[in-house]
Scaffold this active site. Structure first.
Site, PDB file in Angstrom:
ATOM      1  N   LEU A  93       0.853  -1.192   0.000  1.00 14.40           N
ATOM      2  CA  LEU A  93       0.000   0.000   0.000  1.00 14.40           C
ATOM      3  C   LEU A  93       0.885   1.237   0.000  1.00 14.40           C
ATOM      4  O   LEU A  93       1.769   1.361   0.849  1.00 14.40           O
ATOM      5  CB  LEU A  93      -0.899   0.027   1.247  1.00 14.40           C
ATOM      6  CG  LEU A  93      -1.909  -1.110   1.416  1.00 14.40           C
ATOM      7  CD1 LEU A  93      -2.531  -1.064   2.808  1.00 14.40           C
ATOM      8  CD2 LEU A  93      -2.995  -1.032   0.346  1.00 14.40           C
ATOM      9  N   HIS A  94       0.658   2.132  -0.961  1.00 12.04           N
ATOM     10  CA  HIS A  94       1.477   3.346  -0.990  1.00 12.04           C
ATOM     11  C   HIS A  94       0.766   4.569  -1.551  1.00 12.04           C
ATOM     12  O   HIS A  94       1.256   5.677  -1.412  1.00 12.04           O
ATOM     13  CB  HIS A  94       2.745   3.108  -1.819  1.00 12.04           C
ATOM     14  CG  HIS A  94       2.497   3.137  -3.304  1.00 12.04           C
ATOM     15  ND1 HIS A  94       1.917   2.091  -3.973  1.00 12.04           N
ATOM     16  CD2 HIS A  94       2.734   4.100  -4.230  1.00 12.04           C
ATOM     17  CE1 HIS A  94       1.818   2.395  -5.253  1.00 12.04           C
ATOM     18  NE2 HIS A  94       2.295   3.600  -5.447  1.00 12.04           N
ATOM     19  N   ARG A  95      -0.384   4.390  -2.197  1.00  6.05           N
ATOM     20  CA  ARG A  95      -1.026   5.536  -2.832  1.00  6.05           C
ATOM     21  C   ARG A  95      -1.582   6.498  -1.791  1.00  6.05           C
ATOM     22  O   ARG A  95      -2.124   6.075  -0.760  1.00  6.05           O
ATOM     23  CB  ARG A  95      -2.133   5.078  -3.787  1.00  6.05           C
ATOM     24  CG  ARG A  95      -1.580   4.342  -5.003  1.00  6.05           C
ATOM     25  CD  ARG A  95      -2.606   4.163  -6.087  1.00  6.05           C
ATOM     26  NE  ARG A  95      -2.023   3.457  -7.217  1.00  6.05           N
ATOM     27  CZ  ARG A  95      -1.414   4.041  -8.240  1.00  6.05           C
ATOM     28  NH1 ARG A  95      -1.315   5.360  -8.260  1.00  6.05           N
ATOM     29  NH2 ARG A  95      -0.906   3.331  -9.228  1.00  6.05           N
TER      30      ARG A  95
END
Length: 352
Positions: free
Chosen positions: A205-207
């Site tokens: 997860l990075h957005r």
């Protein structure tokens, strides 16, 4: 065939993966000037990829680091413009949909240098995503548009763009096919994490929509904690910062690790039972590796993976992740929508 001088702009993990395929072919007959913007400034997000993927050392590293979208794009443009002016390349080559992509495209367009865009034509149709803005603006400036799929070609045609458009296939498949055997032979993660094939869920997860909104991130983490199996979670620096702000303590089934290099990431993807991600590149690699994927977004640029039944969009409802993770493995074959692993050869031929 005349010898070309091509200036390539990279700056993030997916761009290193793509450039690894093209640079290897390009340098057999042409000269390449490699510019690393430094957009991914963490060692495990940049230098380790350059080393593992056998990319030549960058000729220039702009070292822009982290900043807001406008500032980061501007920093890259200010540093890149004199390099392009001095080098006088025959073409500027950009990849994907990052701020590095857009900055390289704008500099090339302003200086009248032929612009080639690898991974052209992708659309999420969500203008709240900075990546969508970068894609559309880069495509509008490009002279050569190298599309990874037929649907990307269709997207451009619907926008009235038909000149210079080519379906080359996806260069990430080229790189995956080349390095997967090495990843399976050399990765130390099975021993370090005590995991085997099919024994865990892989999460990335990075957005900003998922990790900058602490309430949203907490809801996603709560869902992962309720999965009754092991979860391996390489934590992006952006996500790590949010976790620290939350004072988060990992649930017992979650194994949080630092970002890993390309080879270790391939191993983790290949051997996961399911992948939960908000990354476009990871969605695609999951499909290529035959691992069912759950996307923590409401849309995807890689619609082919959803159409084939190997990718489920969880949208804005974290609870749907649990439902999707428990689904059986999709039946049937995965159509070869991303080409045959020779995209780089086609791109270099078209550049010439």
């Amino acid at each position: 065939m005349a010898k070309l001088k091509v200036l390539t702009v990279v700056g993030t993990r997916p761009q290193y993966v793509k450039a690894a395929a093209v640079s290897r072919i390009l340098r057999r007959a042409h000269d390449e000037i490699l510019v690393d913007t430094g957009q991914h400034y963490d060692f495990n997000m940049s230098d380790v990829f350059i080393r593992e993927l056998e990319i030549p050392p960058p000729d220039h590293n702009l070292g822009v680091g982290s900043a807001g979208h406008a500032e980061q794009t501007a920093r890259i443009m200010l540093a890149l413009e004199p390099i392009v002016q001095s080098a006088r390349p025959d073409a500027v080559l950009v990849y994907g949909d990052t701020n590095s992509t857009l900055a390289g495209a704008l500099v090339a367009a302003k200086l009248g240098v032929r612009l080639a865009h690898v991974e052209a034509g992708l659309r999420s149709f969500n203008w709240a995503m900075p990546e969508e803005i970068n894609r559309v603006l880069t495509d509008s400036a490009a002279d050569l548009l190298f599309c990874p799929t037929n649907s990307a070609v269709d997207n451009l045609r619907l926008e009235g763009v038909v000149e210079g458009v080519h379906n080359t296939g996806d260069v990430m498949l080229d790189t995956l096919q080349r390095f997967l055997p090495r990843a399976e032979e050399t990765s130390r993660l099975p021993g370090e994490l005590n995991v085997g094939a099919g024994s865990y869920i892989l999460v990335t997860l990075h957005r900003p929509a998922n990790v900058d909104d602490l309430q949203r991130l907490a809801a996603l983490l709560d869902v992962l904690a309720r999965l009754e199996e092991r979860v391996v979670f390489p934590v992006h620096p952006r996500t790590r910062s949010s976790l620290a702000e939350m004072g988060y303590e990992a649930a017992s089934n979650l194994t949080l690790i630092d970002p890993v290099g390309y080879l270790d990431m391939l191993w983790l993807e290949k051997n996961a039972r399911r992948i939960v991600t908000d990354s476009g590149g990871v969605q695609k690699e999951a499909y290529l590796l035959g691992v069912p994927c759950v996307t923590a977004r409401a849309e995807t640029e890689w619609t082919e993976t959803v159409d084939a039944g190997w990718n489920t969009l969880a949208g804005d409802e974290p609870e749907r992740i649990v439902e999707a993770v428990l689904q059986p493995v999709p039946a049937g074959e995965r159509p070869p929508v991303f080409g045959d692993g020779h995209a780089a050869d086609r791109i270099v031929e078209l550049l010439s």
